[in-house]
Structures are given as C-alpha cells and as structure tokens.
Scaffold this motif. Structure first.
Motif, PDB file in Angstrom:
ATOM      1  N   THR A 182       9.775  -0.175  -2.887  1.00 21.74           N
ATOM      2  CA  THR A 182      10.512  -1.371  -2.458  1.00 21.74           C
ATOM      3  C   THR A 182       9.565  -2.285  -1.689  1.00 21.74           C
ATOM      4  O   THR A 182       8.653  -1.819  -1.006  1.00 21.74           O
ATOM      5  CB  THR A 182      11.707  -1.016  -1.558  1.00 21.74           C
ATOM      6  OG1 THR A 182      11.240  -0.364  -0.369  1.00 21.74           O
ATOM      7  CG2 THR A 182      12.685  -0.106  -2.289  1.00 21.74           C
ATOM      8  N   ARG A 183       9.802  -3.574  -1.802  1.00 17.92           N
ATOM      9  CA  ARG A 183       8.970  -4.529  -1.072  1.00 17.92           C
ATOM     10  C   ARG A 183       9.136  -4.381   0.432  1.00 17.92           C
ATOM     11  O   ARG A 183       8.170  -4.468   1.191  1.00 17.92           O
ATOM     12  CB  ARG A 183       9.323  -5.954  -1.507  1.00 17.92           C
ATOM     13  CG  ARG A 183       8.936  -6.292  -2.939  1.00 17.92           C
ATOM     14  CD  ARG A 183       9.526  -7.628  -3.338  1.00 17.92           C
ATOM     15  NE  ARG A 183       9.135  -8.013  -4.693  1.00 17.92           N
ATOM     16  CZ  ARG A 183       9.660  -9.043  -5.352  1.00 17.92           C
ATOM     17  NH1 ARG A 183      10.608  -9.780  -4.767  1.00 17.92           N
ATOM     18  NH2 ARG A 183       9.254  -9.335  -6.566  1.00 17.92           N
ATOM     19  N   SER A 184      10.383  -4.163   0.868  1.00 20.36           N
ATOM     20  CA  SER A 184      10.630  -4.035   2.309  1.00 20.36           C
ATOM     21  C   SER A 184       9.907  -2.828   2.889  1.00 20.36           C
ATOM     22  O   SER A 184       9.395  -2.879   4.016  1.00 20.36           O
ATOM     23  CB  SER A 184      12.134  -3.924   2.565  1.00 20.36           C
ATOM     24  OG  SER A 184      12.686  -2.823   1.853  1.00 20.36           O
ATOM     25  N   ILE A 194       6.216  -3.808   3.155  1.00 21.42           N
ATOM     26  CA  ILE A 194       6.048  -4.784   4.242  1.00 21.42           C
ATOM     27  C   ILE A 194       6.057  -4.081   5.586  1.00 21.42           C
ATOM     28  O   ILE A 194       5.233  -4.364   6.474  1.00 21.42           O
ATOM     29  CB  ILE A 194       7.157  -5.851   4.168  1.00 21.42           C
ATOM     30  CG1 ILE A 194       6.939  -6.771   2.973  1.00 21.42           C
ATOM     31  CG2 ILE A 194       7.216  -6.662   5.463  1.00 21.42           C
ATOM     32  CD1 ILE A 194       8.063  -7.763   2.744  1.00 21.42           C
ATOM     33  N   PHE A 195       6.968  -3.132   5.768  1.00 14.53           N
ATOM     34  CA  PHE A 195       7.096  -2.421   7.031  1.00 14.53           C
ATOM     35  C   PHE A 195       5.842  -1.600   7.343  1.00 14.53           C
ATOM     36  O   PHE A 195       5.301  -1.675   8.447  1.00 14.53           O
ATOM     37  CB  PHE A 195       8.327  -1.507   6.986  1.00 14.53           C
ATOM     38  CG  PHE A 195       8.556  -0.708   8.221  1.00 14.53           C
ATOM     39  CD1 PHE A 195       9.013  -1.315   9.378  1.00 14.53           C
ATOM     40  CD2 PHE A 195       8.299   0.657   8.243  1.00 14.53           C
ATOM     41  CE1 PHE A 195       9.214  -0.573  10.543  1.00 14.53           C
ATOM     42  CE2 PHE A 195       8.500   1.397   9.392  1.00 14.53           C
ATOM     43  CZ  PHE A 195       8.960   0.777  10.538  1.00 14.53           C
ATOM     44  N   LEU A 214      13.312   3.881   0.476  1.00 16.75           N
ATOM     45  CA  LEU A 214      12.346   2.805   0.635  1.00 16.75           C
ATOM     46  C   LEU A 214      11.156   2.909  -0.315  1.00 16.75           C
ATOM     47  O   LEU A 214      10.285   2.039  -0.305  1.00 16.75           O
ATOM     48  CB  LEU A 214      11.825   2.776   2.083  1.00 16.75           C
ATOM     49  CG  LEU A 214      12.847   2.391   3.149  1.00 16.75           C
ATOM     50  CD1 LEU A 214      12.251   2.545   4.534  1.00 16.75           C
ATOM     51  CD2 LEU A 214      13.335   0.965   2.936  1.00 16.75           C
ATOM     52  N   ILE A 266       4.625  -9.252  -0.151  1.00 15.51           N
ATOM     53  CA  ILE A 266       4.304  -8.131   0.738  1.00 15.51           C
ATOM     54  C   ILE A 266       3.263  -8.535   1.774  1.00 15.51           C
ATOM     55  O   ILE A 266       3.443  -8.287   2.976  1.00 15.51           O
ATOM     56  CB  ILE A 266       3.817  -6.932  -0.095  1.00 15.51           C
ATOM     57  CG1 ILE A 266       4.965  -6.366  -0.936  1.00 15.51           C
ATOM     58  CG2 ILE A 266       3.257  -5.838   0.811  1.00 15.51           C
ATOM     59  CD1 ILE A 266       4.525  -5.386  -1.995  1.00 15.51           C
ATOM     60  N   GLY A 295       4.825 -11.380   3.995  1.00 17.25           N
ATOM     61  CA  GLY A 295       5.887 -10.868   4.863  1.00 17.25           C
ATOM     62  C   GLY A 295       5.363  -9.997   5.981  1.00 17.25           C
ATOM     63  O   GLY A 295       5.771 -10.147   7.142  1.00 17.25           O
ATOM     64  N   SER A 296       4.448  -9.087   5.660  1.00 16.12           N
ATOM     65  CA  SER A 296       3.896  -8.202   6.698  1.00 16.12           C
ATOM     66  C   SER A 296       3.086  -8.998   7.714  1.00 16.12           C
ATOM     67  O   SER A 296       3.118  -8.703   8.917  1.00 16.12           O
ATOM     68  CB  SER A 296       3.022  -7.124   6.055  1.00 16.12           C
ATOM     69  OG  SER A 296       1.899  -7.682   5.412  1.00 16.12           O
TER      70      SER A 296
END
Length: 276
Positions: free
Chosen positions: A139-141, A144-145, A136, A78, A81-82
């Motif tokens: 969730t990791r995505s 991250i967002f 969402l 996380i 990615g972010s």
C-alpha cells in the motif's frame, strides 16, 4: 590579506574538478549509453563507447513489459508524501530543540541519529508482521509511513543545524511584538530558513525516491515504485543489461532533472551557515 591565486593554480583546480565530476558522472553516462545498445552490444568486450548501432528498442520493450507510468506515479506519491509529512513533523521538532533546548536535547538528537546506524534488515521481520496484520503490505500509505520514519532523524538533524544559525534576537523581537509560536514559525523562522528548508526537502525527496530495501520487501505490484520496476529486470535467467539500463534511465530521469534545476538552491542550503 587575501592570498593571490595564480592562473596555473586555477587551471589545475578547474581541470581536477572536471575530472572528479566526470568520474562521478561516468556510471550514469555509461548506463544511458547502454540503454541504446542491443543486448549483445551491451555485453561486448571490448565495449563500444559511441560507435555502435543505436536503438530505442529497449525502451519500447520496457514499456510493453511494465507500466512505467504506474510505477512513476507511485514513486511521486510515496516520495512526495513521506517528504511532506517528515517536514511537517521535523520543523516544529527542530525549532523546539534549537530555541527551547533542555538538558536532554543532545541525548534525544544522538538517540535519533543512532537509529540510522542499525541496519534495516534487523527490524524487517517485526515490521513485515505488523504491516501484514494491519493490511499495510503493498500500500502507498504503508510505504509513506516507513519512509517518513526512516528519514525523519536526518531531516530533524539538518533543520536543527540550520535553525541554530538563526539569531535568537530576531525571534525574541517577534515575541515582544506579540507573535504567537505559530506565527513565529510561519512568518519569522520559515522565511529566514528557506535555503535550509529547500535543501532538506530536496535531499529527503531524493532519499525517499531512491529507497530500495523497504519498497522491495513491502510492496509487490499495486504500490510498487520505480525501484521495484528496476529490480524486475533481474531474473534467474540472468541480467538483461540493455533493458536494465533503459529501466534505470527512466527511473532516475525525473529526479535527475529535478536535481539539475535545483542544484543552486541545494548547494546554497547545504552551505547555509558555513561561512560567517
């Protein structure tokens, strides 16, 4: 002419710097020491500093109760990615604002900075509903967002400041030699701004790693990072200080080691352009 600095002044300045550094670091030191105490010793008054029964039982209990490596992997994915996505967006954005500004550039920068002045809880409900609708949550995505969006204004501001210190003549010379915008960004601008890019990346990584508000409200188990791992040791029965200290020590250890080994690059980047 440079002013002479006396030995006495050097000693006083050094002692004051060490004292301030110790005061800043003391809470972390106390947390690490508490993690090796029993629960009774952690609550003892007056507290014991070094002379107590050292034990690693808390670390064993923490690992048995929670899967530390699962939470640590989530934090790495996380935060990393972010940070990567924020840098990919911020570099061209800061480049355009620094070298091709318009009359609205300052307004846009101030608007981006103003978004950090709003408390996150003010937009928690709509974001939670949006995440629930699109699946969402936890969730990791999703994390991250939201972390990328939250830290993006700071990343753009920092890179904009660093890029402004780079002479435009060098970029113009590259353009005269036929460099495209992409080549200018990759082969000319990026190598010259390495200290600023490194410090911005590290700072963004630390902010994402330590983010607690969004991770606690938008994740529960599958995507829960180390901040959720720490919060799990706060229960209605009370705080288990020794186990909480052990969990906190495990959570900050990776980022503390990273900060220690990259401190020179971080300081160099944060002071980039400060001295003419």
């Amino acid at each position: 002419m440079a002013r002479m600095v006396t030995t006495r002044r050097k000693v006083i300045s050094t002692a004051a710097a060490w004292l301030v550094g110790f005061l800043i670091f003391f809470p972390i030191l106390w947390m690490v020491l508490a993690s090796f105490k029993t629960e009774l010793e952690a609550f003892a008054i007056p507290p014991s500093f070094l002379f107590f029964h050292w034990t690693t039982e808390n670390y064993a209990t923490v690992q048995e109760r929670s899967d530390y490596f699962h939470h640590a992997l989530n934090s790495i994915i996380i935060a990393g990615g972010s940070t990567l996505i924020a840098m990919l967006i911020a570099i061209p954005a800061a480049w355009s604002m620094a070298f091709s500004p318009t009359k609205r550039t300052k307004d846009v920068l101030l608007w981006m900075l103003s978004t950090k002045m709003m408390p996150p809880v003010g937009v928690l409900v709509p974001i939670y509903l949006i995440y629930r609708t699109f699946g969402l949550l936890d969730t990791r995505s999703g994390l991250i967002f939201i972390l990328c969006l939250g830290n993006l204004p700071i990343v753009i501001w920092m890179l904009f400041t660093y890029f402004k210190e780079i002479p435009k003549d060098i970029l113009e010379a590259a353009r005269m030699d036929g460099a495209t915008i992409g080549r200018e960004l990759i082969y000319v601008l990026t190598p010259m701004a390495v200290p600023g890019l490194a410090s911005t990346l590290l700072l963004n990584l630390i902010l994402a790693w330590n983010e607690a508000f969004w991770t606690l409200n938008l994740s529960t188990l599958e995507a829960a990072p180390l901040t959720v791992f720490i919060a799990s040791y706060s229960s209605p029965e009370g705080l288990f200080w020794a186990k909480l200290s052990a969990a906190s020590t495990l959570a900050i250890a990776p980022i503390l080691v990273l900060g220690w080994f990259s401190q020179r690059q971080l300081v160099r980047g944060l002071t980039f352009g400060a001295v003419k």
